[in-house]
Enzyme design. Structure first.
Site: not given
Length: 416
Positions: A15-20, A23, A36, A130
């Site tokens: 669904l999405g990519r983040g720095s940590a 998802v 996640k 955050d």
């Protein structure tokens, strides 16, 4: 391609990519979930895994209609994952990117929802650390609220704390997203509940204005503004709402409202904001990026053309910045002399639409033009006064006695 996460969950689609981490849309015993999956280098850190397990009880017990609930924490080999409720909608950053700013009623309704989520978390002893538009999800299947706002839910509880382990970030480092960092974090104090209030007030300011109060330019300059500058009023904002924002953006943590108080006060404002359109303000111009590069080990700040102004850098050293601007920054804490380098009360002032920023090239040109016009008018007035005086004293008088260059009348010759 599907992959197993522990023994109970299957991840089907990113669904999405983040720095940590990443998802995934997943499936569990009770139906669809969001998973996640944290980065492998995080999962291999035994100290972080230990902190992860310690947080399990607190995160699983956190329950509120405006919190994206954590259903499970999975530690399985190289997999370290949070299994969360699936929210069908979008995040607040995506909506801001599309609309730039929101009508005050909708903006305040969303902020009130997030305040309720923080109140539940703080009551459970959890500090989010955050709060930003990327971590606020809008439930498109929920009932519309004031101003047509979709219900807002806060997500990613615990991630910043998990990653901010002593071994990864020394006391001289700052973990967070520059635009939303409270001054006390920048000054090296431990994050407490008040940092979330400051961040939420910053988000609300951004929803109303289309930009954050201290953002723009180099991340180091952003950090300094949080500590040294005072937020300036937004043109067109109701006074009661503005005073609420000012209180929650106070430099002193003790001066800010508690989350439960903020949520209640925001909801009191909603009837007064009904029917108001988005504020008509222009974003302050970017400042020169004269700051040194204060983050990473020795990484220069050299943005490519078109790079978002928030200084997007990865939470995990060496990771590429993701597309949704998950802008965690690992930066050194500025020294007292650096924090004192900015003049107090000189925050980049928002202005009415079309008005130039004081000190900008356009402002200087318009100032010079006004001075030239005023000077020309003054000369014409002086000339007009002089001509009028001459006409009044002798311009049409045939019997007037001419005067010499010194202004004295010549002596008439004596009659013989």
């Amino acid at each position: 391609m599907a992959r197993k996460i522990g023994s109970r969950y299957t991840a089907h689609q990113i669904l999405g990519r983040g720095s940590a981490g990443t998802v995934w849309l997943g499936e569990g015993p009770e139906g669809p979930v969001a998973i996640k999956l944290l980065r492998e280098d995080l999962a291999s850190d035994q100290e972080l895994v230990g902190r992860f397990v310690q947080e399990r009880t607190a995160l699983l017990s956190l329950s509120d209609p405006h919190v994206v609930g954590v259903r499970d924490l999975v530690v399985d080999g190289n997999d370290l994952a949070l299994v969360m409720d699936l929210v069908r909608g979008t995040d607040l950053r995506t909506r801001l990117d599309r609309e730039r700013r929101m009508a005050p009623e909708a903006a305040v309704a969303i902020a009130a929802d997030v305040a309720d989520a923080l109140a539940a978390a703080h009551a459970a002893g959890i500090v989010h650390r955050d709060v930003k538009p990327e971590n606020v999800l809008l439930d498109m299947e929920g009932p519309l609220g004031p101003g047509g706002a979709h219900p807002a839910l806060l997500t990613d509880f615990g991630v910043a704390k998990l990653v901010d382990s002593p071994r990864r970030t020394r006391a001289t480092k700052v973990i967070g997203t520059p635009d939303y960092l409270a001054p006390e974090i920048i000054e090296g104090l431990p994050p407490r509940a008040a940092v979330d209030i400051y961040a939420l007030a910053t988000v609300l300011y951004e929803l109303l204005a289309g930009f954050t109060p201290f953002g723009g330019g180099h991340p180091g300059a952003v950090l300094r503004r949080h500590v040294t500058e005072t937020v300036v009023p937004l043109p067109g904002i109701p006074e009661e709402l503005w005073q609420l924002l000012v209180q929650c953006l106070a430099k002193a943590p003790a001066s800010r409202l508690r989350a439960s108080e903020l949520g209640a006060r925001l909801r009191e404002q909603l009837p007064l904001l009904a029917g108001m359109g988005p504020l008509d303000v222009d974003e302050p111009d970017a400042e020169p990026q004269e700051e040194p590069a204060p983050y990473g080990e020795n990484e220069p700040y050299d943005p490519e053309p078109g790079t978002p102004r928030r200084g997007a850098v990865p939470l995990v050293p060496g990771a590429a910045t993701d597309s949704n601007r998950d802008t965690h920054t690992s930066m050194r804490v500025p020294g007292p002399d650096e924090l004192a380098g900015g003049a107090r009360g000189t925050a980049r002032a928002p202005r009415a639409s079309g008005a130039p920023r004081p000190g900008s090239a356009r402002h200087r040109v318009e100032t010079r033009r006004r001075r030239l016009v005023l000077g020309t008018v003054a000369v014409l007035l002086v000339a007009a006064v002089g001509v009028g005086g001459w006409l009044a004293t002798g311009g049409d008088d045939a019997d007037a006695t001419p005067r010499d260059n010194k202004g004295a009348s010549p002596t008439a010759p004596a009659n013989p």
